[in-house]
Design a protein around this motif. Structure first.
Motif, PDB file in Angstrom:
ATOM      1  N   LEU A 197       0.864  -1.172   0.000  1.00 26.46           N
ATOM      2  CA  LEU A 197       0.000   0.000   0.000  1.00 26.46           C
ATOM      3  C   LEU A 197       0.900   1.221   0.000  1.00 26.46           C
ATOM      4  O   LEU A 197       2.056   1.169   0.441  1.00 26.46           O
ATOM      5  CB  LEU A 197      -0.967   0.002   1.191  1.00 26.46           C
ATOM      6  CG  LEU A 197      -0.376   0.021   2.584  1.00 26.46           C
ATOM      7  CD1 LEU A 197      -0.459   1.423   3.151  1.00 26.46           C
ATOM      8  CD2 LEU A 197      -1.159  -0.929   3.453  1.00 26.46           C
ATOM      9  N   LEU A 198       0.401   2.298  -0.530  1.00 29.20           N
ATOM     10  CA  LEU A 198       1.166   3.538  -0.634  1.00 29.20           C
ATOM     11  C   LEU A 198       0.585   4.586   0.298  1.00 29.20           C
ATOM     12  O   LEU A 198      -0.627   4.705   0.430  1.00 29.20           O
ATOM     13  CB  LEU A 198       1.148   4.065  -2.068  1.00 29.20           C
ATOM     14  CG  LEU A 198       1.774   3.163  -3.128  1.00 29.20           C
ATOM     15  CD1 LEU A 198       1.508   3.723  -4.520  1.00 29.20           C
ATOM     16  CD2 LEU A 198       3.260   3.024  -2.886  1.00 29.20           C
ATOM     17  N   ILE A 199       1.471   5.348   0.914  1.00 31.38           N
ATOM     18  CA  ILE A 199       1.080   6.497   1.723  1.00 31.38           C
ATOM     19  C   ILE A 199       1.721   7.703   1.054  1.00 31.38           C
ATOM     20  O   ILE A 199       2.952   7.832   1.026  1.00 31.38           O
ATOM     21  CB  ILE A 199       1.545   6.351   3.184  1.00 31.38           C
ATOM     22  CG1 ILE A 199       0.921   5.099   3.804  1.00 31.38           C
ATOM     23  CG2 ILE A 199       1.192   7.605   3.970  1.00 31.38           C
ATOM     24  CD1 ILE A 199       1.402   4.779   5.191  1.00 31.38           C
ATOM     25  N   GLY A 200       0.876   8.553   0.489  1.00 32.82           N
ATOM     26  CA  GLY A 200       1.410   9.668  -0.294  1.00 32.82           C
ATOM     27  C   GLY A 200       2.163   9.133  -1.500  1.00 32.82           C
ATOM     28  O   GLY A 200       1.898   8.030  -1.978  1.00 32.82           O
ATOM     29  N   ASP A 201       3.112   9.928  -1.973  1.00 37.21           N
ATOM     30  CA  ASP A 201       3.904   9.523  -3.137  1.00 37.21           C
ATOM     31  C   ASP A 201       5.207   8.840  -2.737  1.00 37.21           C
ATOM     32  O   ASP A 201       5.873   8.247  -3.586  1.00 37.21           O
ATOM     33  CB  ASP A 201       4.245  10.743  -3.990  1.00 37.21           C
ATOM     34  CG  ASP A 201       3.013  11.388  -4.603  1.00 37.21           C
ATOM     35  OD1 ASP A 201       2.049  10.655  -4.888  1.00 37.21           O
ATOM     36  OD2 ASP A 201       3.018  12.610  -4.793  1.00 37.21           O
ATOM     37  N   ASP A 202       5.587   8.924  -1.450  1.00 38.20           N
ATOM     38  CA  ASP A 202       6.937   8.546  -1.059  1.00 38.20           C
ATOM     39  C   ASP A 202       7.052   7.315  -0.170  1.00 38.20           C
ATOM     40  O   ASP A 202       8.148   6.824   0.045  1.00 38.20           O
ATOM     41  CB  ASP A 202       7.594   9.709  -0.305  1.00 38.20           C
ATOM     42  CG  ASP A 202       7.733  10.948  -1.164  1.00 38.20           C
ATOM     43  OD1 ASP A 202       7.784  10.805  -2.399  1.00 38.20           O
ATOM     44  OD2 ASP A 202       7.799  12.049  -0.606  1.00 38.20           O
ATOM     45  N   VAL A 203       5.967   6.832   0.394  1.00 34.94           N
ATOM     46  CA  VAL A 203       6.054   5.735   1.356  1.00 34.94           C
ATOM     47  C   VAL A 203       5.292   4.519   0.833  1.00 34.94           C
ATOM     48  O   VAL A 203       4.114   4.605   0.502  1.00 34.94           O
ATOM     49  CB  VAL A 203       5.491   6.155   2.737  1.00 34.94           C
ATOM     50  CG1 VAL A 203       5.574   5.002   3.720  1.00 34.94           C
ATOM     51  CG2 VAL A 203       6.233   7.375   3.270  1.00 34.94           C
ATOM     52  N   GLU A 204       6.000   3.385   0.781  1.00 37.18           N
ATOM     53  CA  GLU A 204       5.379   2.126   0.358  1.00 37.18           C
ATOM     54  C   GLU A 204       5.561   1.104   1.477  1.00 37.18           C
ATOM     55  O   GLU A 204       6.671   0.910   1.984  1.00 37.18           O
ATOM     56  CB  GLU A 204       6.018   1.596  -0.921  1.00 37.18           C
ATOM     57  CG  GLU A 204       5.405   0.286  -1.386  1.00 37.18           C
ATOM     58  CD  GLU A 204       6.017  -0.235  -2.675  1.00 37.18           C
ATOM     59  OE1 GLU A 204       5.475  -1.211  -3.204  1.00 37.18           O
ATOM     60  OE2 GLU A 204       7.028   0.320  -3.134  1.00 37.18           O
ATOM     61  N   ILE A 205       4.475   0.458   1.858  1.00 38.54           N
ATOM     62  CA  ILE A 205       4.509  -0.587   2.875  1.00 38.54           C
ATOM     63  C   ILE A 205       4.122  -1.899   2.196  1.00 38.54           C
ATOM     64  O   ILE A 205       3.068  -1.991   1.569  1.00 38.54           O
ATOM     65  CB  ILE A 205       3.552  -0.270   4.036  1.00 38.54           C
ATOM     66  CG1 ILE A 205       3.976   1.043   4.689  1.00 38.54           C
ATOM     67  CG2 ILE A 205       3.506  -1.414   5.033  1.00 38.54           C
ATOM     68  CD1 ILE A 205       3.049   1.547   5.753  1.00 38.54           C
ATOM     69  N   THR A 206       5.012  -2.896   2.324  1.00 42.88           N
ATOM     70  CA  THR A 206       4.795  -4.190   1.684  1.00 42.88           C
ATOM     71  C   THR A 206       4.695  -5.270   2.751  1.00 42.88           C
ATOM     72  O   THR A 206       5.481  -5.293   3.693  1.00 42.88           O
ATOM     73  CB  THR A 206       5.962  -4.524   0.732  1.00 42.88           C
ATOM     74  OG1 THR A 206       6.100  -3.468  -0.215  1.00 42.88           O
ATOM     75  CG2 THR A 206       5.712  -5.831  -0.010  1.00 42.88           C
ATOM     76  N   ILE A 207       3.715  -6.150   2.601  1.00 41.11           N
ATOM     77  CA  ILE A 207       3.556  -7.285   3.501  1.00 41.11           C
ATOM     78  C   ILE A 207       4.552  -8.362   3.063  1.00 41.11           C
ATOM     79  O   ILE A 207       4.504  -8.840   1.937  1.00 41.11           O
ATOM     80  CB  ILE A 207       2.113  -7.845   3.464  1.00 41.11           C
ATOM     81  CG1 ILE A 207       1.083  -6.746   3.722  1.00 41.11           C
ATOM     82  CG2 ILE A 207       1.969  -9.013   4.443  1.00 41.11           C
ATOM     83  CD1 ILE A 207       1.248  -5.988   5.008  1.00 41.11           C
ATOM     84  N   ILE A 208       5.448  -8.725   3.976  1.00 44.50           N
ATOM     85  CA  ILE A 208       6.493  -9.693   3.662  1.00 44.50           C
ATOM     86  C   ILE A 208       6.119 -11.099   4.136  1.00 44.50           C
ATOM     87  O   ILE A 208       6.355 -12.077   3.451  1.00 44.50           O
ATOM     88  CB  ILE A 208       7.830  -9.267   4.325  1.00 44.50           C
ATOM     89  CG1 ILE A 208       8.247  -7.877   3.845  1.00 44.50           C
ATOM     90  CG2 ILE A 208       8.929 -10.282   4.073  1.00 44.50           C
ATOM     91  CD1 ILE A 208       8.509  -7.786   2.366  1.00 44.50           C
ATOM     92  N   LYS A 211       4.965  -9.385   9.181  1.00 45.07           N
ATOM     93  CA  LYS A 211       6.241  -8.724   8.951  1.00 45.07           C
ATOM     94  C   LYS A 211       6.060  -7.811   7.750  1.00 45.07           C
ATOM     95  O   LYS A 211       5.560  -8.243   6.706  1.00 45.07           O
ATOM     96  CB  LYS A 211       7.353  -9.743   8.678  1.00 45.07           C
ATOM     97  CG  LYS A 211       8.739  -9.106   8.582  1.00 45.07           C
ATOM     98  CD  LYS A 211       9.820 -10.143   8.371  1.00 45.07           C
ATOM     99  CE  LYS A 211      10.125 -10.796   9.696  1.00 45.07           C
ATOM    100  NZ  LYS A 211      11.340 -11.647   9.629  1.00 45.07           N
ATOM    101  N   ILE A 212       6.431  -6.541   7.920  1.00 47.61           N
ATOM    102  CA  ILE A 212       6.255  -5.567   6.846  1.00 47.61           C
ATOM    103  C   ILE A 212       7.602  -4.956   6.472  1.00 47.61           C
ATOM    104  O   ILE A 212       8.539  -4.931   7.272  1.00 47.61           O
ATOM    105  CB  ILE A 212       5.266  -4.450   7.244  1.00 47.61           C
ATOM    106  CG1 ILE A 212       5.791  -3.657   8.441  1.00 47.61           C
ATOM    107  CG2 ILE A 212       3.890  -5.014   7.513  1.00 47.61           C
ATOM    108  CD1 ILE A 212       4.970  -2.436   8.770  1.00 47.61           C
ATOM    109  N   ALA A 213       7.678  -4.473   5.255  1.00 49.85           N
ATOM    110  CA  ALA A 213       8.835  -3.711   4.787  1.00 49.85           C
ATOM    111  C   ALA A 213       8.337  -2.306   4.465  1.00 49.85           C
ATOM    112  O   ALA A 213       7.263  -2.139   3.876  1.00 49.85           O
ATOM    113  CB  ALA A 213       9.435  -4.352   3.541  1.00 49.85           C
ATOM    114  N   ILE A 214       9.104  -1.312   4.897  1.00 52.59           N
ATOM    115  CA  ILE A 214       8.721   0.078   4.658  1.00 52.59           C
ATOM    116  C   ILE A 214       9.790   0.731   3.806  1.00 52.59           C
ATOM    117  O   ILE A 214      10.971   0.751   4.169  1.00 52.59           O
ATOM    118  CB  ILE A 214       8.571   0.843   5.989  1.00 52.59           C
ATOM    119  CG1 ILE A 214       7.549   0.143   6.885  1.00 52.59           C
ATOM    120  CG2 ILE A 214       8.182   2.292   5.727  1.00 52.59           C
ATOM    121  CD1 ILE A 214       7.512   0.666   8.297  1.00 52.59           C
ATOM    122  N   ASN A 215       9.372   1.253   2.671  1.00 49.38           N
ATOM    123  CA  ASN A 215      10.273   1.982   1.786  1.00 49.38           C
ATOM    124  C   ASN A 215       9.863   3.449   1.855  1.00 49.38           C
ATOM    125  O   ASN A 215       8.765   3.813   1.418  1.00 49.38           O
ATOM    126  CB  ASN A 215      10.164   1.445   0.357  1.00 49.38           C
ATOM    127  CG  ASN A 215      11.183   2.065  -0.570  1.00 49.38           C
ATOM    128  OD1 ASN A 215      12.064   2.806  -0.144  1.00 49.38           O
ATOM    129  ND2 ASN A 215      11.048   1.756  -1.840  1.00 49.38           N
TER     130      ASN A 215
END
Length: 71
Positions: free
Chosen positions: A12-23, A31-35
């Motif tokens: 899922l995306l938060i704004g244009d800059d943050v991506e959260i991925t379910i690992i 467990k999540i990954a945050i970019n």
């Protein structure tokens, strides 16, 4: 509050800059990954609350200590 369902590998995306991925999803834990850009602070909420509470106690202690010194 937004409640959203995601499966392993979905994001899922938060704004244009943050991506959260379910690992990984296992035994009631996710467990999540945050970019995100380096400028954005990412903290676990329980640590944030603990530090905030400790800072509040320190301020109260400092004020009360100063009050005693004034007398």
């Amino acid at each position: 509050m937004l409640v959203i369902s995601r499966k392993k590998g979905e994001s899922l995306l938060i704004g244009d800059d943050v991506e959260i991925t379910i690992i990984k999803v296992e035994n009631g834990s996710v467990k999540i990954a945050i970019n995100a850009p380096k400028e954005i602070g990412i903290l676990r909420k329980e640590l944030y609350v603990e530090v905030t509470d400790e800072n509040q106690r320190a301020v109260i202690f400092d004020v009360s200590a100063l009050e005693k010194l004034k007398k």
